[in-house]
Motif scaffolding. Structure first.
Motif, PDB file in Angstrom:
ATOM      1  N   ARG A 168       0.829  -1.207   0.000  1.00  0.00           N
ATOM      2  CA  ARG A 168       0.000   0.000   0.000  1.00  0.00           C
ATOM      3  C   ARG A 168       0.862   1.254   0.000  1.00  0.00           C
ATOM      4  NH1 ARG A 168      -2.708  -1.313   3.995  1.00  0.00           N
ATOM      5  NH2 ARG A 168      -1.519  -0.229   5.604  1.00  0.00           N
ATOM      6  N   ASN A 169       1.919   1.279   0.810  1.00  0.00           N
ATOM      7  CA  ASN A 169       2.786   2.443   0.871  1.00  0.00           C
ATOM      8  C   ASN A 169       3.501   2.688  -0.452  1.00  0.00           C
ATOM      9  OD1 ASN A 169       2.097   2.937   3.512  1.00  0.00           O
ATOM     10  ND2 ASN A 169       3.893   1.927   4.375  1.00  0.00           N
ATOM     11  N   THR A 170       3.925   1.610  -1.118  1.00  0.00           N
ATOM     12  CA  THR A 170       4.623   1.772  -2.389  1.00  0.00           C
ATOM     13  C   THR A 170       3.703   2.380  -3.429  1.00  0.00           C
ATOM     14  OG1 THR A 170       5.919  -0.204  -1.844  1.00  0.00           O
ATOM     15  CG2 THR A 170       6.056   0.602  -4.089  1.00  0.00           C
TER      16      THR A 170
ATOM     17  N   LEU B 244       7.288  12.521   2.097  1.00  0.00           N
ATOM     18  CA  LEU B 244       6.168  11.873   1.421  1.00  0.00           C
ATOM     19  C   LEU B 244       5.947  10.444   1.893  1.00  0.00           C
ATOM     20  CD1 LEU B 244       6.870  13.049  -2.250  1.00  0.00           C
ATOM     21  CD2 LEU B 244       5.475  14.170  -0.501  1.00  0.00           C
ATOM     22  N   LEU B 245       7.030   9.729   2.224  1.00  0.00           N
ATOM     23  CA  LEU B 245       6.889   8.305   2.527  1.00  0.00           C
ATOM     24  C   LEU B 245       8.085   7.860   3.370  1.00  0.00           C
ATOM     25  CD1 LEU B 245       4.939   5.988   1.786  1.00  0.00           C
ATOM     26  CD2 LEU B 245       6.457   5.425  -0.112  1.00  0.00           C
ATOM     27  N   GLU B 246       7.807   7.013   4.361  1.00  0.00           N
ATOM     28  CA  GLU B 246       8.863   6.474   5.217  1.00  0.00           C
ATOM     29  C   GLU B 246       9.287   5.089   4.730  1.00  0.00           C
ATOM     30  OE1 GLU B 246       7.509   6.399   9.237  1.00  0.00           O
ATOM     31  OE2 GLU B 246       6.410   8.291   9.034  1.00  0.00           O
ATOM     32  N   ASN B 247      10.458   4.645   5.218  1.00  0.00           N
ATOM     33  CA  ASN B 247      10.962   3.297   4.958  1.00  0.00           C
ATOM     34  C   ASN B 247      11.082   3.002   3.464  1.00  0.00           C
ATOM     35  OD1 ASN B 247      11.149   2.309   7.764  1.00  0.00           O
ATOM     36  ND2 ASN B 247       8.928   2.561   7.748  1.00  0.00           N
ATOM     37  N   VAL B 248      11.706   3.919   2.756  1.00  0.00           N
ATOM     38  CA  VAL B 248      11.967   3.754   1.327  1.00  0.00           C
ATOM     39  C   VAL B 248      13.421   3.338   1.151  1.00  0.00           C
ATOM     40  CG1 VAL B 248      11.994   4.872  -0.927  1.00  0.00           C
ATOM     41  CG2 VAL B 248      10.242   5.481   0.749  1.00  0.00           C
ATOM     42  N   THR B 249      13.651   2.194   0.546  1.00  0.00           N
ATOM     43  CA  THR B 249      15.018   1.679   0.398  1.00  0.00           C
ATOM     44  C   THR B 249      15.512   1.728  -1.033  1.00  0.00           C
ATOM     45  OG1 THR B 249      14.141  -0.574   0.189  1.00  0.00           O
ATOM     46  CG2 THR B 249      14.794   0.161   2.391  1.00  0.00           C
ATOM     47  N   GLY B 250      14.659   2.050  -1.970  1.00  0.00           N
ATOM     48  CA  GLY B 250      15.094   2.123  -3.360  1.00  0.00           C
ATOM     49  C   GLY B 250      14.321   3.171  -4.126  1.00  0.00           C
ATOM     50  N   PHE B 251      15.050   4.036  -4.837  1.00  0.00           N
ATOM     51  CA  PHE B 251      14.431   5.044  -5.707  1.00  0.00           C
ATOM     52  C   PHE B 251      15.325   5.161  -6.933  1.00  0.00           C
ATOM     53  CE2 PHE B 251      13.730   9.593  -6.927  1.00  0.00           C
ATOM     54  CZ  PHE B 251      12.395   9.466  -7.266  1.00  0.00           C
TER      55      PHE B 251
ATOM     56  N   ASP C 258      11.406   3.277 -10.363  1.00  0.00           N
ATOM     57  CA  ASP C 258      11.280   2.074  -9.527  1.00  0.00           C
ATOM     58  C   ASP C 258      11.368   2.509  -8.071  1.00  0.00           C
ATOM     59  OD1 ASP C 258      11.240  -0.091 -11.555  1.00  0.00           O
ATOM     60  OD2 ASP C 258      13.220   0.699 -12.051  1.00  0.00           O
ATOM     61  N   LEU C 259      10.305   2.280  -7.327  1.00  0.00           N
ATOM     62  CA  LEU C 259      10.241   2.666  -5.917  1.00  0.00           C
ATOM     63  C   LEU C 259      10.152   1.408  -5.069  1.00  0.00           C
ATOM     64  CD1 LEU C 259       9.984   5.098  -3.937  1.00  0.00           C
ATOM     65  CD2 LEU C 259       7.507   4.797  -4.098  1.00  0.00           C
ATOM     66  N   THR C 260      11.066   1.274  -4.102  1.00  0.00           N
ATOM     67  CA  THR C 260      11.097   0.109  -3.226  1.00  0.00           C
ATOM     68  C   THR C 260      10.898   0.557  -1.785  1.00  0.00           C
ATOM     69  OG1 THR C 260      12.682  -0.977  -4.709  1.00  0.00           O
ATOM     70  CG2 THR C 260      12.423  -1.909  -2.514  1.00  0.00           C
ATOM     71  N   THR C 261       9.947  -0.053  -1.106  1.00  0.00           N
ATOM     72  CA  THR C 261       9.713   0.236   0.310  1.00  0.00           C
ATOM     73  C   THR C 261       9.917  -1.038   1.116  1.00  0.00           C
ATOM     74  OG1 THR C 261       7.336  -0.188   0.081  1.00  0.00           O
ATOM     75  CG2 THR C 261       8.075   2.082  -0.173  1.00  0.00           C
ATOM     76  N   ARG C 262      10.144  -0.863   2.414  1.00  0.00           N
ATOM     77  CA  ARG C 262      10.375  -1.999   3.291  1.00  0.00           C
ATOM     78  C   ARG C 262       9.352  -1.987   4.422  1.00  0.00           C
ATOM     79  NH1 ARG C 262      15.668   0.385   6.539  1.00  0.00           N
ATOM     80  NH2 ARG C 262      14.470   1.407   8.192  1.00  0.00           N
TER      81      ARG C 262
ATOM     82  N   ARG D 125       8.702  -3.677  -4.581  1.00  0.00           N
ATOM     83  CA  ARG D 125       9.075  -2.716  -5.614  1.00  0.00           C
ATOM     84  C   ARG D 125       7.941  -2.547  -6.611  1.00  0.00           C
ATOM     85  NH1 ARG D 125      13.990  -3.710  -9.772  1.00  0.00           N
ATOM     86  NH2 ARG D 125      12.402  -5.061 -10.698  1.00  0.00           N
ATOM     87  N   GLU D 126       7.644  -1.301  -6.919  1.00  0.00           N
ATOM     88  CA  GLU D 126       6.634  -0.960  -7.919  1.00  0.00           C
ATOM     89  C   GLU D 126       7.281  -0.057  -8.965  1.00  0.00           C
ATOM     90  OE1 GLU D 126       3.456  -1.845  -8.201  1.00  0.00           O
ATOM     91  OE2 GLU D 126       2.974  -2.753  -6.252  1.00  0.00           O
ATOM     92  N   THR D 127       6.775  -0.127 -10.187  1.00  0.00           N
ATOM     93  CA  THR D 127       7.335   0.646 -11.296  1.00  0.00           C
ATOM     94  C   THR D 127       6.239   1.411 -12.008  1.00  0.00           C
ATOM     95  OG1 THR D 127       9.090  -0.989 -11.644  1.00  0.00           O
ATOM     96  CG2 THR D 127       8.619   0.503 -13.469  1.00  0.00           C
ATOM     97  N   ILE D 128       6.541   2.661 -12.384  1.00  0.00           N
ATOM     98  CA  ILE D 128       5.631   3.429 -13.231  1.00  0.00           C
ATOM     99  C   ILE D 128       6.423   4.017 -14.387  1.00  0.00           C
ATOM    100  CG2 ILE D 128       3.936   4.013 -11.467  1.00  0.00           C
ATOM    101  CD1 ILE D 128       5.268   6.736 -11.198  1.00  0.00           C
TER     102      ILE D 128
END
Length: 394
Positions: free
Chosen positions: A57-59, A277-284, A350-354, A379-382
């Motif tokens: 949901r956060n991703t 905007l968002l916490e616990n993001v490990t990949g951008f 590519d956005l990765t959250t943990r 990981r989600e991609t747009i």
């Protein structure tokens, strides 16, 4: 009937023996141990599932926040030429910039540094109002009714007068907060020239003030011109009681464009206009393509620095078989006045959250004999194409 059978003193209740009690307790202990194990396993699976859903949901939420603004990259209103020096070289701020930073969040996949994405655009403010009286020709101030948001207006912001006159005067001073305010305009045409573009931002009369008369109740909105919008991941201490624990956060940062330089803020120091905007993001990770996604720049050998990416992009534009890409990229026409004419670009994010917690259920190496904990990541991609600009190099 015998006397012994009829005597109430002979008939009595019999309880459980000690052996029966021990057998019952042992049986109940085994049953309860099994039930507790099943309950613990179910609770653990439920909590792990809830955290996994939270990560997903956060991703998606983070990508939705990014999508709307990235689509507006290069927005200039009113339409005017690109700011001077914007495309002058690798050390100048471009309308779109993507490069790697030096920050590797805890739990980052394969210890890969996160990227940053910077855009130059006019930012529409969440402010709308209307004039509370008639505005005369040449007036340099007017009373306005602003239901919400008057406090965010600053000197240098532009009004967009939404009537047939369609003027764009520049505000000279902060009007203050409140519903009923007086908005002051810059006194002369020269004062309303954007220092980054050399073009007038307003349509003031030769003697200053409004060029047209406007009726009472005239609606207007407010725009902040020529801002740099930056998205990246930085460490932030979110718990006041534990300032040493840093959480990787996706942030939106902004500041006015300074001609002749690329904005490079310190990742450890929050900027004045930073929003988490968002916490616990490990990949951008950000990449782009000029051929509709057939090839991606960094996958084709470009480096992680803007100068390397810029060079690879310039070579791709010049080597493209498409005359449209060459021409819009500035190779055949090096004096393009508008961002909207530059090479169309496809941006991939590519956005990765943990997960918030590390759990044994999330570790592939965890065993009963050697339990290990890890984060669950998603990981989600747009894919996006900005509506107002592309990228052009020459």
């Amino acid at each position: 009937m015998s006397a012994s059978e009829s005597s109430p003193n002979v008939r009595r209740s019999r309880g459980f023996s000690l052996i029966e009690m021990l057998v019952a307790v042992a049986f109940l202990s085994i049953l309860m141990a099994g039930m507790f194990k099943v309950f613990a396993s179910s609770t653990s699976a439920f909590m792990a599932g809830m955290e996994t859903m939270g990560v997903q949901r956060n991703t998606r939420w983070g990508l939705n926040l990014l999508q709307d603004e990235i689509l507006e990259a290069g927005f200039l209103f009113p339409v005017r030429s690109a700011p001077g020096g914007l495309m002058a070289g690798e050390s100048f701020q471009p309308p779109l910039l993507m490069q790697a930073t030096d920050y590797i969040p805890t739990g980052a996949p394969a210890n890969v540094p996160v990227d940053e994405l910077q855009m130059v655009m006019d930012v529409p403010l969440d402010v709308q109002g209307q004039s509370s009286d008639t505005i005369a020709f040449g007036a340099s101030q007017f009373p306005a009714t602003i239901p919400t948001g008057a406090g965010v207006i600053q000197a240098g912001d532009m009004l967009f007068i939404q009537d047939a006159g369609a003027e764009f005067p520049t505000i000279s001073a902060k009007p203050g907060s409140g519903t009923n305010v007086t908005i002051h305009l810059q006194a002369s045409e020269s004062a309303g020239i954007d220092p980054n573009t050399g073009t007038p931002l307003n349509t003031m009369s030769p003697t200053g003030g409004f060029k047209f008369q406007h009726a009472k109740g005239m609606p207007f909105s407010v725009i902040r011109p020529t801002q740099i919008i930056r998205f990246t991941v930085v460490p932030r201490a979110l718990d006041p009681a534990d300032p040493n624990t840093m959480v990787p956060c996706l942030v939106r940062q902004s500041k006015p464009l300074v001609p002749g330089e690329i904005w490079a803020p310190n990742k450890n120091v929050p900027t004045a206009d930073e929003q988490i905007l968002l916490e616990n993001v490990t990949g951008f990770a950000v990449d782009w393509s000029i051929d509709g996604g057939k090839t991606w720049l960094r996958a084709s050998g470009a480096g992680n620095e803007w100068k390397d990416i810029r060079g690879a992009l310039d070579a791709a534009i010049k080597g493209s078989p498409s005359h449209f890409i060459k021409q819009s990229g500035g190779v055949d026409n090096p004096t393009l006045p508008m961002w909207t004419l530059y090479t169309p670009i496809l941006i991939r994010i590519d956005l990765t959250t943990r997960s918030v917690m590390r759990r044994t259920e999330f570790s592939a190496d965890s065993t009963a004999a050697n339990p290990k904990v890890d984060y669950r990541t998603r990981r989600e991609t747009i894919l996006l194409s900005p509506r107002n600009c592309g990228i052009g190099l020459n």
